[in-house]
Design an enzyme around this catalytic site. Structure first.
Site, short mmCIF file in Angstrom:
data_model
loop_
_atom_site.label_atom_id
_atom_site.label_comp_id
_atom_site.label_asym_id
_atom_site.label_seq_id
_atom_site.Cartn_x
_atom_site.Cartn_y
_atom_site.Cartn_z
N GLY A 181 0.82 -1.20 0.00
CA GLY A 181 0.00 0.00 0.00
C GLY A 181 0.86 1.25 0.00
CG ASP A 182 2.87 2.84 3.52
OD1 ASP A 182 2.23 3.89 3.45
OD2 ASP A 182 2.97 2.18 4.56
CG LEU A 183 6.89 -0.02 -0.48
CD1 LEU A 183 7.54 -1.39 -0.54
CD2 LEU A 183 7.94 1.06 -0.36
CB ALA A 237 6.28 5.41 -2.39
#
Length: 411
Positions: A182-184, A187
Site C-alpha cells: 500500500g505504502d510502496l 510512493a
C-alpha cells in the site's frame, strides 16, 4: 558495407544524478512519502527532512531491530537527506519552512485531510507565494469520497483495497503481502507524478498540486484481477502462490522444500511434462491447453506434486532449467544478499553512519549511462543538520539558539 556507429561507452565522468539542482522539502513521515523523497534524493535532488523535535519520524522507533539510535525501518527510507527538527504548529517553525520553500521545487506531505497542518500548508496559499512549487499530497483513501478523512496504515489499505482478499492459501485466512505494498505503491505512483510535473513545469513555468493515495495505488495495481472481475462479475478466490490465468505457475513442494515453476504457454508445458517423464500429460484433453489447465487446476497440480515429491529443489531446478522450463528456488534474504547476481548488479552499497559506521543500503534500481545513482549519505540522525540548515537560511546564532533548545538532539 555501410559503416556502423561505434559502441558508445557510458559516460562515467559524473555520478548519475539526473535531478541535481532540485530542492525538495519533506514534511512527510512513515513510509510512502519518505520513500518518494528518498528516491528523489537518490536521483540527485537535495532533500531536507523536517521532523518534530520530540521523537521525529515515528519509524525511528519501529523496532526492533535497531541499528544505532534508530530502527532499521527508518534507515530503509531516509538516506541521502538532511534532517532538521521544527515544531510545524509554531509560527517560528512555519517561518523556517517558508524560507525552505522560497527556492524549493517540490514539497511532499501526508497531512491528514482537515488537520491543522493541512490548513496551514494549503496548496492554494502556497501556490500564490511559490508558483513554481510542485506539491505532492499522499493520503490513505484519496481526496474525495466517504473515506477521504480516514487515517490509514499500509495494512488498512491492503485490507480495504482488496489485496488481502487475493493473498493467502485457498483454505486459509487472508494474508497481507510481505512488502508494504500500500505504502510502496503510493510512493512509486507519487514519484512518477512528481517527475512528470517537473517535466511539465519546464513547458508551463508553473508547479501544481498532485495527490495520490494508498487506496488508489492498490486499485491501479490490481491489473488483471480487476479486468477479470469486470468481465465475469465474480469475486476472485485466493490461490496461494498460484496465478489466476496460467497453470502451472506457482510454488510446488519438492522432497526438501519448495520451488516455483512458471509455464507461460503450451509449448513450455509439453517440455515440462517430457522432462518429468510424463509426456502423456501434455496430450490429456484436461491439460493440453492453458484454458483447459486453468479449469482443471486442482487435477493437474495433484499430478505434478506426485511427480515432484521424489526430487530435491536443487535437482528439479537443474533438470528443468536445462530443459528450458522457467524455474527458481525460493530464496531467503540471506541467500538473496549472498547471491552473485545481487553482487554483480551492485545493488548493495555502503555508506558511513555517524553512530553505526559502515551501513549497508539497497541502492536505487535504475542505471543512468550505465551507472547506478550513488548512496551519498546515511539516513540522518534526528535533527543532525538543524544548525547548518538554519544558518544557510540566514538565521544568526541568536535566532538559531532560540529555535534550538538545550535538549535538542545532536546538530
Amino acid at each position: 558495407m555501410p559503416e556502423t556507429d561505434p559502441v558508445r561507452e557510458p559516460d562515467r565522468a559524473q555520478p548519475a544524478s539526473p535531478l541535481a539542482g532540485m530542492k525538495v522539502v519533506d514534511l512527510s513521515k512513515i513510509l510512502a512519502g519518505p520513500y518518494v523523497t528518498m528516491s528523489l534524493a537518490d536521483l540527485g535532488a537535495e532533500v531536507v527532512k523536517v521532523e518534530h523535535p520530540e521523537g521525529g519520524d515515528p519509524t525511528r522507533q519501529w523496532g526492533p531491530p535497531f541499528n544505532g539510535p534508530d530502527a532499521t525501518y527508518y534507515l530503509a527510507a531516509n538516506r541521502n537527506k538532511r534532517s532538521i527538527t521544527l515544531d510545524l504548529k509554531s509560527e517560528a517553525g512555519q517561518e523556517v519552512v517558508h524560507r525552505l520553500l522560497a527556492d524549493a521545487d517540490v514539497l511532499v506531505e501526508n497531512f491528514r485531510p482537515g488537520s491543522s497542518l493541512a490548513r496551514i500548508f494549503d496548496y492554494e496559499e502556497l501556490s500564490a507565494r511559490y508558483p513554481r512549487l510542485v506539491l505532492l499530497h499522499i493520503s490513505a483513501f484519496g481526496e474525495l469520497g466517504p473515506l477521504r478523512d480516514e487515517p490509514g496504515y499500509d495494512m488498512v489499505a491492503q485490507a480495504s483495497a482488496g489485496l488481502m482478499s487475493l493473498t493467502g492459501e485457498p483454505a486459509g485466512p487472508p494474508v497481507k503481502a510481505g512488502y508494504a505494498m500500500g505504502d510502496l505503491g503510493a510512493a512509486l505512483f507519487g514519484l512518477i507524478g512528481v517527475t512528470s510535473a517537473l517535466v511539465e513545469r519546464e513547458r508551463t513555468g508553473r508547479g501544481q498540486y498532485l495527490t495520490t493515495s494508498l487506496y488508489e495505488s492498490q486499485l491501479a495495481l490490481h491489473i488483471n484481477w480487476a479486468t477479470g472481475y469486470f468481465a465475469t462479475g465474480e469475486r476472485p478466490a485466493r490461490l496461494g502462490s498460484g496465478h489466476p490465468s496460467l497453470v502451472p505457475y506457482q510454488a510446488y513442494p519438492a522432497a526438501d522444500g519448495h520451488f516455483v515453476i512458471a509455464v507461460g504457454n503450451d509449448g513450455l508445458f509439453r517440455r515440462l511434462c517430457t522432462t518429468l517423464g510424463s509426456p502423456a500429460l501434455a496430450d490429456d484433453p484436461r491439460f493440453a491447453t492453458n484454458r483447459a489447465r486453468v479449469v482443471h487446476r486442482d487435477e493437474l497440480n495433484a499430478e505434478l506434486m506426485a511427480l515432484l515429491a521424489s526430487g530435491t529443489v536443487a535437482h528439479w531446478c537443474e533438470v528443468l532449467k536445462a530443459a528450458g522450463v522457467p524455474v527458481a528456488p525460493i530464496r531467503g534474504l540471506d541467500e538473496v544478499y549472498d547471491c552473485p547476481q545481487t553482487e554483480a548488479l551492485g545493488m548493495v552499497q555502503k555508506v558511513d553512519h555517524p553512530d553505526v559506521g559502515p551501513l549497508q543500503q539497497v541502492a536505487f534500481p535504475v542505471n543512468f549511462r550505465g551507472e547506478r545513482p550513488p548512496v551519498r549519505s546515511a539516513p540522518p540522525t534526528l535533527g543532525q543538520h538543524s544548525r547548518e540548515i538554519l544558518a544557510e537560511l540566514g538565521y544568526g546564532e541568536t535566532d538559531i539558539a532560540r529555535l534550538l533548545d538545550d535538549t535538542h538532539p545532536r546538530t
